[in-house]
Design an enzyme around this catalytic site. Structure first.
Site, short mmCIF file in Angstrom:
data_model
loop_
_atom_site.label_atom_id
_atom_site.label_comp_id
_atom_site.label_asym_id
_atom_site.label_seq_id
_atom_site.Cartn_x
_atom_site.Cartn_y
_atom_site.Cartn_z
N HIS A 13 5.60 0.25 14.30
CA HIS A 13 6.49 -0.19 13.21
C HIS A 13 7.93 0.31 13.36
O HIS A 13 8.66 0.40 12.38
CB HIS A 13 5.94 0.25 11.84
CG HIS A 13 4.78 -0.57 11.37
ND1 HIS A 13 4.28 -0.51 10.10
CD2 HIS A 13 4.01 -1.49 12.01
CE1 HIS A 13 3.25 -1.35 9.96
NE2 HIS A 13 3.07 -1.95 11.12
N GLU A 22 1.54 -10.61 6.90
CA GLU A 22 0.44 -9.64 6.90
C GLU A 22 0.97 -8.27 6.57
O GLU A 22 0.35 -7.48 5.85
CB GLU A 22 -0.23 -9.62 8.28
CG GLU A 22 -1.49 -8.75 8.37
CD GLU A 22 -1.27 -7.30 8.75
OE1 GLU A 22 -2.24 -6.54 8.77
OE2 GLU A 22 -0.11 -6.90 9.02
N GLU A 23 2.17 -7.97 7.10
CA GLU A 23 2.72 -6.61 6.95
C GLU A 23 3.02 -6.26 5.49
O GLU A 23 3.10 -5.10 5.13
CB GLU A 23 3.98 -6.46 7.81
CG GLU A 23 3.72 -6.58 9.32
CD GLU A 23 2.91 -5.42 9.90
OE1 GLU A 23 2.48 -4.55 9.12
OE2 GLU A 23 2.71 -5.39 11.13
#
Ligand SMILES: [Zn+2]
Length: 725
Positions: A527, A414-415
């Site tokens: 993150h 997804e990232e």
């Protein structure tokens, strides 16, 4: 994920990260007694309406929440950094798959070969006349006693995925948050960015857009940093929740969706593909070298940038040096070499087959891959998904089988641009589009406090009802609905126009009713290396009751969608939303050669379709009074199909202009804002262009876009009313 309100932790500052001081409770289980009373009350109420009694299983589900289960899964999922394409993330997939198959839910892995990006070489040094050169270490430091210090070495070095490889030595220019308007300000004040290194801070727009804006302004490279004002206004981790001085926000800069080598189709084995070089030269790639740096390094650079003093709202917080625009005399020497390589990713798909309507799907999804340990993003969501699955297996032991099929999905990559979910949706497009009732997404389950929801509008009422049945995890005397109301002053429910998480392919590509929800609105260590279990246990959710609350509402909405005979969709909210959007357009085009009458007509048709359906539903309820055997399952099926397919009718084959992958004409990203226009993105783009150029052709495009949305709304009205012309 791309958090709402930009990446900024300022959002977190608005809603305190810390829960109110509370005595440590053994378990914050929702007490079953009030539930059972409510169940009895609701049952008698429903009997009066001659509808079937509410499912006993929904109440049972709510009573089974387990903080310990959620905490144990989160701990297990976050023992190591697990970036997409790595062996550690494959191990995390095995954890998820075995947890789901241990409940005897048939579970499989769906692998895809996709283009990922890793750093091969990075260096950054700073020089200025009369100063010694500084070479930045580009590492995030661990702290004394950090239990994850040893495995921290496995974390990917700080980088920006898909940044171009190259070496640049040039003067630095300070560009504030790197928005279009920030570069416009520099240009207006005679600060030439061409060939320079743009230094911008994270926080207001998607980082991929910061790099793109820098490139479009002529910069040769970009350096992005976390400003203490936004990410560390209080005590830094591990003493507080804020970003440590060496913390770096790693992330993606690709602005497309899905595998870059298969831009409109699935990355199936043996499929047609762009070459890596072709994929990397796409306009959705940043195109210039770029690196993220820590707050400490960013400040060191800012100290040596001269020139005019930057405006007040470009400055840092207390104790920061005065920020100036440049260019120079600070010179940055940046080298970045990326390794763009085909890697294998794996979604985990687990199926609980429906009893009466197995070919209707209610899909729940969350991603697994993380830039580092991922305790918040995304594995708080994974832990909630697995805790929810545990409860469903308990229901199964008590004899429950869903009416419709429930599919639990754990996405990969997804990232890197919503890759795992997008490839799966593209691969199964026709099947999903004809059979899916709804898609329910949770990315980060818990980032702090407050409850935030985005959804397509037919789910609004269901969400409100369900949230009233779930306890506020921070206040045992309140419901989650109370928390939701308290945390959203202006707007209760967001919409799904932007590209924030894995709902994108479901809503914007194929038109499936969807929602996305989270407790908390942002967090500072986003993150970075510090998004680990310790952060979650100390600051995010010490008792894990917030995880349980998310699992409760997620599962309750899923149970209602899977088990109720008539789908609990309410399209009158949708009609109101379409109408509000039309009023906004009306204000923006006042006095211009544009007619909104086709739009008004189509909305009127949609509203009468909503009324017609409500009438049919009432008639169907009445039929059930007497005699009961006249209950008409085919009529119920017809109504459900119309409720399900109405959202699909808002999609159009050609998609948004210049972004053909986005088929939904009501919700999608606007060209000028990747976080998404609220409504009608194509019209929004056309109006912005027309206001800029003010040619008759540009106003004709606005009219064309209004006709396009009117046509899909008319189509939706026909589907909902179930009649041919
Ligand atoms: Zn995420």
């Amino acid at each position: 994920m791309r958090p709402r309100d930009g990446d900024s932790a300022a959002a977190a500052a608005r809603a305190p990260l810390l829960p109110p001081p509370a005595p440590r409770r053994a378990a914050a289980r929702f007490h079953p007694l009030p539930l059972l009373i409510a169940a009895a009350f609701a049952a008698s109420y429903r009997l009066l309406l001659f509808a079937p009694a509410p499912s006993y299983y929904q109440y049972l589900f709510l009573s089974l929440g387990s903080n310990d289960t959620a905490a144990a899964h989160l701990r297990a999922l976050t023992v190591r950094p697990h970036l997409a394409g790595t062996e550690a993330n494959a191990a995390a997939a095995v954890h998820v798959a075995s947890a789901l198959s241990s409940h005897s839910f048939p579970t499989r892995l769906t692998p895809y070969s996709v283009l990922l990006s890793y750093p091969a070489r990075r260096s950054l040094s700073l020089s200025a006349p009369g100063r010694d050169d500084t070479t930045f270490a580009l590492t995030q430091e661990t702290y004394p006693g950090d239990p994850y210090a040893a495995v921290s070495a496995e974390a990917v070095p700080t980088f920006l995925a898909y940044a171009a490889s190259g070496s640049v030595t040039a003067e630095a220019v300070y560009a504030n948050y790197g928005r279009v308007e920030d570069f416009a300000y520099l240009a207006a004040h005679g600060v030439n960015v061409t060939g320079k290194v743009a230094l911008a801070r994270f926080g207001k727009v998607y980082r991929g857009d910061i790099v793109k804006n820098a490139r479009d302004a002529g910069a040769a490279a970009a350096v992005l940093y976390t400003d203490a004002k936004d990410y560390a206004p209080g005590k830094a981790f591990p003493d507080g929740p804020w970003m440590p001085p060496t913390g770096v926000q790693v992330g993606n800069t690709f602005t497309g969706v899905g595998d870059p080598t298969t831009p409109m189709w699935a990355s199936s084995e043996g499929c047609e593909r762009l070459s890596v070089a072709e994929a990397m030269s796409s306009d959705d790639m940043p195109g210039i070298p770029a690196l993220p740096v820590s707050g400490r390094d960013g400040e060191a650079i800012l100290q040596l940038i001269g020139g005019d003093v930057a405006p007040e709202d470009w400055q840092g917080g207390d104790g920061a040096p005065t920020y100036r625009l440049g260019p120079g005399p600070a010179v940055l020497n940046l080298t970045y070499t990326g390794n763009e390589t085909m890697a294998t990713i794996q979604n985990v798909i687990s199926v609980i087959e429906g009893k009466e309507e197995p070919e209707r799907y209610v899909i729940l999804g969350n991603h697994r891959d993380a830039w580092t340990f991922g305790a918040v993003d995304p594995n708080s969501g994974t832990a909630a998904l697995l805790e929810l699955a545990q409860r469903l297996s308990e229901l199964q032991k008590k004899g429950w089988r869903p009416r419709r099929t429930i599919i639990l999905c754990n996405w990969d990559a997804e990232e890197y641009g919503l890759i795992g979910s997008t490839e799966w949706v593209e691969e199964n497009r026709a099947m999903l589009a004809s059979k899916t009732v709804a898609y329910l997404n949770v990315d980060c389950a818990v980032t702090g406090s407050g409850f935030y929801v985005s959804a397509t509008p037919q789910l609004d009422e269901l969400l409100k009802e369900a949230s009233k049945q779930v306890q506020n995890p921070d206040n045992g005397t309140q419901s989650l609905y109370d928390l939701w109301m308290a945390s959203n002053s202006s707007r209760l429910i967001g919409r799904l126009g932007g590209g924030g998480s894995d709902y994108s392919a479901f809503v914007q590509h194929i038109g499936i009713p969807s929602l996305d929800m989270t407790i908390g609105s942002g967090y500072a260590v986003y993150h970075s290396l510090y998004d680990d279990f310790i952060w979650m246990e100390k600051f995010g959710d010490p008792l894990f009751q917030r995880h349980v609350a998310v699992a409760s509402i997620w599962g309750l909405v899923a149970l209602r969608l899977s088990d109720e005979e008539i789908l609990p969709f309410n399209y009158s909210c949708y009609a109101a939303e379409l109408e509000n959007g039309a009023m906004e357009i009306n204000e923006r085009v006042l006095g211009m050669p544009v007619s909104l009458s086709p739009l008004h007509t189509s909305i009127k048709e949609f509203k009468s379709a909503v009324l017609k359906l409500e009438f049919e539903l009432k008639a169907l309820q009445t039929w059930k009074i007497w005699p009961p055997w006249r209950k008409n399952p085919l009529k119920a099926r017809d109504i459900n199909d119309r409720l399900m397919m109405t959202e699909r009718a808002f999609t159009e084959r050609e998609g948004l202009s210049e972004r053909p992958w986005y088929k939904h004409l009501i919700y999608g990203p606007s060209l000028h804002n990747d976080y998404g226009a609220e409504l009608y993105p194509g019209v929004d783009d056309a109006i912005q262009t027309a206001k800029r150029t003010n040619t008759s052709k540009s106003w004709q495009s606005v009219q064309h876009e209004i006709h396009r949305i009117s046509r899909v709304i008319t189509q939706a009205a026909l589907v909902l009313s179930g009649g041919l012309t």
